[in-house]
Design an enzyme around this catalytic site. Structure first.
Site, short mmCIF file in Angstrom:
data_model
loop_
_atom_site.label_atom_id
_atom_site.label_comp_id
_atom_site.label_asym_id
_atom_site.label_seq_id
_atom_site.Cartn_x
_atom_site.Cartn_y
_atom_site.Cartn_z
N HIS A 75 0.84 -1.21 0.00
CA HIS A 75 0.00 0.00 0.00
C HIS A 75 0.87 1.26 0.00
CE1 HIS A 75 -3.26 -2.67 2.09
NE2 HIS A 75 -2.98 -3.05 0.85
N HIS A 250 -9.30 -1.87 -4.77
CA HIS A 250 -8.19 -2.24 -3.90
C HIS A 250 -7.29 -3.28 -4.57
CE1 HIS A 250 -5.84 -2.32 -0.30
NE2 HIS A 250 -5.71 -3.62 -0.52
N ASP A 254 -3.32 -2.92 -5.01
CA ASP A 254 -2.30 -3.94 -4.69
C ASP A 254 -1.43 -4.25 -5.92
OD1 ASP A 254 -2.93 -4.35 -2.01
OD2 ASP A 254 -4.27 -6.04 -2.41
N HIS A 277 -0.94 -11.39 -4.55
CA HIS A 277 0.46 -10.94 -4.45
C HIS A 277 1.46 -11.92 -5.08
CE1 HIS A 277 -0.75 -7.58 -2.08
NE2 HIS A 277 -1.33 -8.35 -1.19
ZN ZN Z 1 -3.91 -4.58 -0.16
#
Ligand code: ZN
Length: 297
Positions: A75, A250, A254, A277
């Site tokens: 973030h 969001h 990311d 991720h």
């Molecule tokens: Zn996040």
């Protein structure tokens, strides 16, 4: 595209708990010289914010070197990229970057307040000459050659609060308005499992959206309103939102934060479908091997 590099004018500091460890931490952003990029400086090590220093991608992105690690950098990395900071040193104390309100918004506000400093060197853009992607099962991250950088996300969840969402951000849009405020999210049925694994210890429903959360477990309506910045969106089960599609925004946040681990801006149109991720980082590692560097001279 030709533009100067930027750093921040003055130091800016953020303090708070980490969402996964629950431990207090502090990060202090400092100006850095041209071509230094972003690095995280701990007590012993200076860790470059590059994909090859990623040591863990379970729930968040963790950088590490030697014995030292710093978790949940995404973030903050998104805010640095989104606000146009090419060079900065991030001094850190504690195991994890503070989660603050679960978005990049407080970081973006802090960077705005510190101000940007134009530097003498030109930014070095990366370009790809052909499509590049990584895919696992139903998840994909794809980059296509493009003159204008854009990030697009697509998600689909069984939960009615999210469902199927799609969102595209281009560099012509204001990051601090369209992406930075979107908060991290999870699902109520995951919360207990996370706690059992020792993760999510700092999540207290004021720094994460928990979709499907029973009403009695939520923060008060007044607190939810203030956290939602009074944007006026409400999910089907009554969760107060900053955007009707806050979840996918969001995910784009990311993606931006993880792709910033390329170390340079990238001229490409990037699409992430049901990605997280680990796929983002795998994609960035692949790009770092296959891109050509374009020096703006
Ligand atoms: Zn996040």
């Amino acid at each position: 595209m030709e533009r100067s590099q930027y750093t921040i004018k003055e130091a800016v500091e953020f303090e708070g708990v980490g969402i996964h460890t629950g431990q207090k931490g502090r990060v202090r952003l400092l100006p850095a010289a041209p071509n230094e990029g972003i690095c995280f400086r701990g007590k012993q090590e200076t860790i470059p914010a590059l994909a090859e220093y990623v040591v863990c991608t379970a729930r968040s992105t963790t950088l590490g070197k030697g014995e030292e690690t710093i978790a949940t950098v995404e973030h903050l990395m998104a805010a640095l990229w989104g606000m146009g900071v090419d060079n900065a040193v991030v001094e850190f104390e504690g195991p994890e970057v503070p989660i603050l309100d679960g978005s990049s918004w407080p970081f973006a506000q802090g960077i705005l307040k510190a101000g940007l400093q134009e530097q003498d060197e030109l930014a070095e853009y990366l370009e790809i000459s052909e499509p590049c992607f990584v895919a696992h099962g139903e998840s994909l991250v794809l980059a296509m050659p493009a003159d204008i950088t854009s990030y697009e996300g697509a998600v689909s969840y069984a939960c009615d609060d999210v469902g199927v969402q799609r969102f595209r951000y281009s560099v012509y849009d204001d990051f601090s308005v369209h992406v930075a405020p979107a908060r991290t999210f999870g699902f109520w049925e995951e919360v207990e499992q996370l706690l059992a694994r020792g993760l999510g210890l700092g999540g207290d429903l004021s720094n994460a959206l928990i979709f499907g959360c029973p009403k009695e477990k939520r923060v008060s309506d007044a607190q939810a309103d203030s956290l939602a910045l009074k944007a006026g969106w409400t999910s089907p089960s009554g969760i107060r939102l900053r955007f009707y599609d806050e979840a996918v925004r969001h995910k784009v946040l990311d993606l931006i934060g993880d792709v910033a681990l390329l170390g340079h801006p990238l001229n490409a149109s990037i699409l992430a479908v049901r990605a997280g991720h680990s796929l983002h980082v795998e994609f960035v590692r692949k790009l770092r091997h296959g891109v050509s560097y374009v020096r703006n001279e």
